[in-house]
Design an enzyme around this catalytic site. Structure first.
Site, short mmCIF file in Angstrom:
data_model
loop_
_atom_site.label_atom_id
_atom_site.label_comp_id
_atom_site.label_asym_id
_atom_site.label_seq_id
_atom_site.Cartn_x
_atom_site.Cartn_y
_atom_site.Cartn_z
CB SER A 183 -4.76 -1.05 -33.27
OG SER A 183 -3.81 -1.28 -34.30
CD GLU B 88 -0.87 5.53 -42.67
OE1 GLU B 88 -1.71 6.14 -43.34
OE2 GLU B 88 -1.17 4.65 -41.84
N GLY C 253 -8.57 4.34 -37.87
CA GLY C 253 -8.24 4.00 -39.25
C GLY C 253 -9.07 2.82 -39.72
N GLY C 254 -8.50 1.63 -39.62
CA GLY C 254 -9.13 0.41 -40.14
C GLY C 254 -10.58 0.22 -39.70
N GLY D 147 -2.44 0.41 -37.51
CA GLY D 147 -2.71 -0.68 -38.44
C GLY D 147 -2.07 -2.01 -38.06
CD GLU E 250 -3.10 8.47 -35.38
OE1 GLU E 250 -4.13 7.81 -35.36
OE2 GLU E 250 -2.52 8.80 -36.43
CG HIS F 256 -1.67 9.86 -40.52
ND1 HIS F 256 -0.96 8.74 -40.87
CD2 HIS F 256 -2.75 9.43 -39.82
CE1 HIS F 256 -1.60 7.67 -40.39
NE2 HIS F 256 -2.69 8.07 -39.75
CG ASN G 171 -6.96 8.66 -41.83
OD1 ASN G 171 -7.26 8.93 -43.00
ND2 ASN G 171 -5.72 8.43 -41.44
CD1 TRP G 172 -13.05 6.37 -43.36
CD2 TRP G 172 -14.10 6.96 -45.25
NE1 TRP G 172 -14.39 6.43 -43.09
CE2 TRP G 172 -15.07 6.79 -44.23
CE3 TRP G 172 -14.54 7.33 -46.52
CZ2 TRP G 172 -16.43 6.97 -44.46
CZ3 TRP G 172 -15.90 7.52 -46.74
CH2 TRP G 172 -16.83 7.34 -45.71
CE LYS G 173 -4.88 4.56 -41.81
NZ LYS G 173 -3.73 3.95 -41.23
C1 PEP Z 1 -4.77 5.99 -38.35
O1 PEP Z 1 -4.72 5.84 -39.56
O2 PEP Z 1 -4.63 7.14 -37.90
C2 PEP Z 1 -4.96 4.83 -37.49
C3 PEP Z 1 -4.98 5.03 -36.20
O3 PEP Z 1 -5.12 3.61 -38.10
P1 PEP Z 1 -5.62 2.24 -37.39
O4 PEP Z 1 -6.81 2.57 -36.54
O5 PEP Z 1 -5.93 1.32 -38.50
O6 PEP Z 1 -4.48 1.76 -36.54
#
Ligand code: PEP
Length: 252
Positions: free
Chosen positions: A213, A98, A234-235, A174, A168, A96, A9-11
């Site tokens: 993470s 967010e 994500g990151g 993050g 999640e 998600h 997920n590049w957000k």
């Molecule tokens: C996400 O955006 O779904 C996520 C898990 O982010 P990260 O891996 O950065 O925690």
């Protein structure tokens, strides 16, 4: 046997040239990747075409970060499932954290989105997870149960492998803090039980993945020591090296 899934997920990141470079560089690092793992790149809407151009002809799939439940009409700023398919998407994320916490998306909206997307033949990743406060007060299982039950209520599940639930924990997204394999397992068990109650035998093919993470340093521990079927990243999905490493390690 459920095939592992790694979804990046590049957000709200990546201009066109950056998206192209990242997708290309990722593919170079994992040329024969999807024998053992399903891989989905999930960029912002504005670069779907760019990423599609790079992954066309490979086994890597394209996904979107959100969808609306109506087919078309006066819904300014929204994107329909048909529009996503038309843009080459085979996958979509709904619910998600967010979107739930920053943009006020409710369980009922998540349910409508999941249903519309599945009806349109998209594969859907439904995200659920508790906040730190909910975990610390011991309410996390109740919260997650509610989220899953509402999201899946009234779903006709024709193709169980098209449904993925991503656990999640909000406190892990993050933050650099990830759930332990035991914590992930515990919630995975609850979700597996709920999907079994709702879908019966078909639930066996529903994948339950973890997000929060995930990095090359913890993916093996998370996948190896739990019953999770992959990761929403994500990151670490914003760098070709780390994403490639996660994909490789998830298939070992
Ligand atoms: C996400 O955006 O779904 C996520 C898990 O982010 P990260 O891996 O950065 O925690």
């Amino acid at each position: 046997m459920r095939k592992p899934l790694i979804a990046a997920n590049w957000k709200m990141n990546m201009l066109r040239w950056e998206a192209e470079e990242l997708a290309r560089s990722f593919l170079e690092k994992v040329p024969d990747l999807t024998e053992y793992t399903d891989v989905v790149l999930i960029p912002p809407y504005t670069v779907l075409d760019v990423v599609k151009g790079v992954i066309d002809g490979t086994n890597v799939k394209l996904g979107a970060q959100n969808v609306f439940w109506e087919e078309k009409g006066a819904f300014t700023g929204e994107i329909s499932p048909g529009m996503l398919k038309d843009s080459g998407c085979e996958w979509v994320i709904v619910g998600h954290s967010e979107r739930r916490h920053v943009l006020g998306e409710t369980d009922d909206m998540v349910k409508k989105k999941a249903r519309a997307a599945l009806d349109y033949g998209l594969n859907v990743i439904v995200c659920v997870g508790e906040t730190l406060e909910e975990r610390e007060s011991g309410k996390h299982i109740k919260i997650i149960t509610g989220q899953v039950e509402i999201a899946l209520s009234d779903l006709e599940l024709e193709t169980p492998h098209s449904l993925v639930i991503a656990y999640e924990p909000v406190w892990a997204i993050g933050t650099g803090k990830h759930a332990t394999p035991d914590e992930a397992n515990d919630v995975q068990g609850t979700i597996r039980e709920i999907t079994g109650n709702i879908f019966g035998d078909k639930a066996t093919d529903v994948r339950i993945i973890y997000g929060g993470s995930v990095t090359p340093d913890n993916i093996k521990e998370l996948i190896g020591e739990s019953h999770i079927d992959g990761a929403l990243v994500g990151g670490a999905g914003l760098k070709a090296e780390s994403l490639a490493e996660i994909v490789k390690l998830s298939g070992e």
